[in-house]
Design a protein around this motif. Structure first.
Motif, short mmCIF file in Angstrom:
data_model
loop_
_atom_site.label_atom_id
_atom_site.label_comp_id
_atom_site.label_asym_id
_atom_site.label_seq_id
_atom_site.Cartn_x
_atom_site.Cartn_y
_atom_site.Cartn_z
N ILE A 93 5.01 17.40 55.31
CA ILE A 93 4.46 16.32 54.52
C ILE A 93 3.95 15.25 55.49
CG2 ILE A 93 4.90 14.54 52.79
CD1 ILE A 93 7.19 16.28 51.73
N ALA A 94 2.64 15.05 55.51
CA ALA A 94 2.05 14.06 56.41
C ALA A 94 2.45 12.65 55.97
CB ALA A 94 0.54 14.20 56.42
N LYS A 95 2.58 11.75 56.93
CA LYS A 95 2.95 10.37 56.63
C LYS A 95 1.76 9.45 56.86
CE LYS A 95 7.00 12.49 57.11
NZ LYS A 95 7.06 13.94 57.42
N ALA A 96 1.40 8.70 55.82
CA ALA A 96 0.29 7.74 55.92
C ALA A 96 0.88 6.35 56.11
CB ALA A 96 -0.56 7.80 54.65
N TYR A 97 0.73 5.82 57.31
CA TYR A 97 1.33 4.52 57.66
C TYR A 97 0.32 3.39 57.52
CZ TYR A 97 4.99 7.37 59.86
OH TYR A 97 5.99 8.26 60.10
N PRO A 98 0.79 2.19 57.20
CA PRO A 98 -0.11 1.04 57.18
C PRO A 98 -0.45 0.61 58.61
CG PRO A 98 2.13 0.34 56.70
CD PRO A 98 2.16 1.84 56.77
N GLU A 99 -1.54 -0.11 58.75
CA GLU A 99 -1.92 -0.65 60.05
C GLU A 99 -1.08 -1.89 60.34
OE1 GLU A 99 -3.97 0.50 62.25
OE2 GLU A 99 -4.87 2.15 61.11
N ASP A 100 -0.61 -2.01 61.58
CA ASP A 100 0.18 -3.18 61.97
C ASP A 100 -0.57 -4.48 61.72
OD1 ASP A 100 2.22 -1.50 62.75
OD2 ASP A 100 1.72 -1.59 64.89
N SER A 101 -1.87 -4.46 61.98
CA SER A 101 -2.67 -5.68 61.82
C SER A 101 -2.75 -6.10 60.35
CB SER A 101 -4.08 -5.46 62.37
OG SER A 101 -4.72 -4.37 61.72
N ASP A 102 -2.79 -5.14 59.44
CA ASP A 102 -2.83 -5.46 58.01
C ASP A 102 -1.51 -6.07 57.55
OD1 ASP A 102 -5.44 -4.56 57.68
OD2 ASP A 102 -4.80 -2.51 57.24
N ILE A 103 -0.41 -5.53 58.05
CA ILE A 103 0.91 -6.05 57.69
C ILE A 103 1.07 -7.47 58.23
CG2 ILE A 103 3.39 -5.75 57.91
CD1 ILE A 103 1.91 -3.68 56.14
N GLN A 104 0.65 -7.67 59.46
CA GLN A 104 0.78 -9.00 60.06
C GLN A 104 -0.07 -10.03 59.33
OE1 GLN A 104 3.06 -9.68 62.59
NE2 GLN A 104 2.58 -11.73 61.78
N GLU A 105 -1.26 -9.60 58.91
CA GLU A 105 -2.14 -10.50 58.16
C GLU A 105 -1.48 -10.93 56.85
OE1 GLU A 105 -6.56 -10.45 56.06
OE2 GLU A 105 -6.09 -8.99 57.64
N ILE A 131 -2.58 0.98 49.46
CA ILE A 131 -3.95 1.35 49.12
C ILE A 131 -4.77 1.70 50.37
CG2 ILE A 131 -6.09 0.57 48.04
CD1 ILE A 131 -4.33 -1.13 46.17
N LYS A 132 -4.70 0.87 51.40
CA LYS A 132 -5.44 1.19 52.62
C LYS A 132 -4.96 2.50 53.24
CE LYS A 132 -7.59 -3.01 54.36
NZ LYS A 132 -7.72 -3.88 55.56
N PRO A 133 -3.64 2.72 53.36
CA PRO A 133 -3.17 4.00 53.88
C PRO A 133 -3.60 5.19 53.00
CG PRO A 133 -1.45 2.36 54.07
CD PRO A 133 -2.54 1.74 53.25
N LEU A 134 -3.62 4.99 51.68
CA LEU A 134 -4.08 6.05 50.79
C LEU A 134 -5.54 6.38 51.07
CD1 LEU A 134 -3.65 7.94 48.29
CD2 LEU A 134 -4.55 6.05 46.91
N ASN A 135 -6.35 5.34 51.19
CA ASN A 135 -7.77 5.57 51.47
C ASN A 135 -7.95 6.37 52.77
OD1 ASN A 135 -8.39 4.10 49.19
ND2 ASN A 135 -8.84 2.21 50.30
N ALA A 136 -7.17 6.01 53.78
CA ALA A 136 -7.27 6.71 55.06
C ALA A 136 -6.79 8.15 54.92
CB ALA A 136 -6.43 5.98 56.11
N ALA A 137 -5.73 8.35 54.14
CA ALA A 137 -5.17 9.70 53.97
C ALA A 137 -6.11 10.62 53.20
CB ALA A 137 -3.83 9.61 53.26
N LEU A 138 -7.01 10.03 52.42
CA LEU A 138 -7.93 10.84 51.61
C LEU A 138 -9.31 10.99 52.24
CD1 LEU A 138 -7.05 9.57 48.01
CD2 LEU A 138 -6.44 11.77 49.06
N LEU A 139 -9.50 10.44 53.42
CA LEU A 139 -10.80 10.59 54.08
C LEU A 139 -11.08 12.07 54.33
CD1 LEU A 139 -10.87 7.71 56.74
CD2 LEU A 139 -12.36 7.97 54.74
N GLY A 140 -12.24 12.53 53.90
CA GLY A 140 -12.61 13.92 54.10
C GLY A 140 -12.17 14.86 53.01
N ALA A 141 -11.32 14.38 52.09
CA ALA A 141 -10.85 15.22 50.99
C ALA A 141 -11.93 15.39 49.93
CB ALA A 141 -9.59 14.63 50.37
#
Length: 242
Positions: A93-105, A131-141
């Motif tokens: 099961i792949a893990k889609a993580y948030p970006e550190d910069s988004d969390i800090q913001e 939502i941002k991690p979901l978008n990244a996880a679905l790139l190319g799908a």
């Protein structure tokens, strides 16, 4: 003081024949979707509905890639459930993580737990962690699957089996859209599907740790999600098309 009686896993009066029909239909749905799309992905939260789909994917051997949103604020039980599921089905099961910069913001603007302050802050946190991690996880799908059901909430009563995800420009499927809670648990019990530990502690719906609590008997099954907000819409934005 009398302790409140919390939600518990329901029994099921579903007949063996009816359950067999539901299982066959689900397998056929997954097979048909996988035939139509070359890159199909499933976002799992490890909760009951998603475990039913995971079990059906594993048994049908449909070519569907699984991933989960590793928000950074999940219960320890959810993290352990991910490993349990991978071991049980011998899958990854792949893990889609948030970006550190988004969390800090988010923290800079609202504070670590600022989502308690209102809908705007809650949406901002979900945006960064989910939502941002979901978008990244679905790139190319080409398409993706969810565990949504019509019965889950007032915002899902018109849910369809197939939708078009306008936000991401791909097809979206809800293979359990017409299943009841009783159907879900009948399947889990008969197929010996691993159960998320929080379901045994009064959680019918499971999200991030600070935003999810047990639900009392008789409450809506999503009442434990973002309980501090006075809203009939218990959604984070993952399933808003536009």
């Amino acid at each position: 003081m009398i302790k409140p009686e919390f939600w518990s896993i329901p029994g099921s009066a579903l007949s063996a024949n009816r359950l067999a029909e539901k299982k066959a239909a689900l397998k056929q749905r997954l097979t048909d979707i996988a035939t139509r799309f070359s890159d199909l992905r499933f976002a799992t939260s490890l909760a009951a509905e998603d475990m039913v789909i995971t079990d059906a994917i594993a048994k049908s051997k449909a070519n569907i890639r699984l991933f989960t949103l590793a928000t950074g604020r999940l219960h320890q039980e959810t993290l352990e459930m991910t490993q349990t599921t991978e071991n049980h089905y011998r899958i990854s099961i792949a893990k889609a993580y948030p970006e550190d910069s988004d969390i800090q913001e988010f923290i800079d603007q609202y504070g670590m737990n600022g989502f308690y302050d209102g809908e705007e802050a809650k949406k901002a946190c979900c945006g960064a962690r989910k939502i941002k991690p979901l978008n990244a996880a679905l790139l190319g799908a080409d398409a993706w699957l969810t565990g949504q059901r019509r019965e889950q909430s007032t915002t899902r009563v018109e849910l369809n089996f197939e939708e078009h995800d306008d936000a991401r420009g791909i097809a979206k499927f809800n293979p359990l859209f017409d299943w009841t809670e009783s159907d879900i648990w009948a399947y889990i019990k008969q197929e010996n599907v691993p159960i998320h530990p929080l379901h045994l502690k009064g959680y019918p719906s499971i999200g991030c740790e600070p935003c999810t609590r047990p639900v009392k008997q008789g409450e809506d099954i999503r009442a434990g999600r973002w309980w501090w907000l006075q809203s009939d819409s218990k959604e984070c934005g993952l399933h808003v098309n536009k």
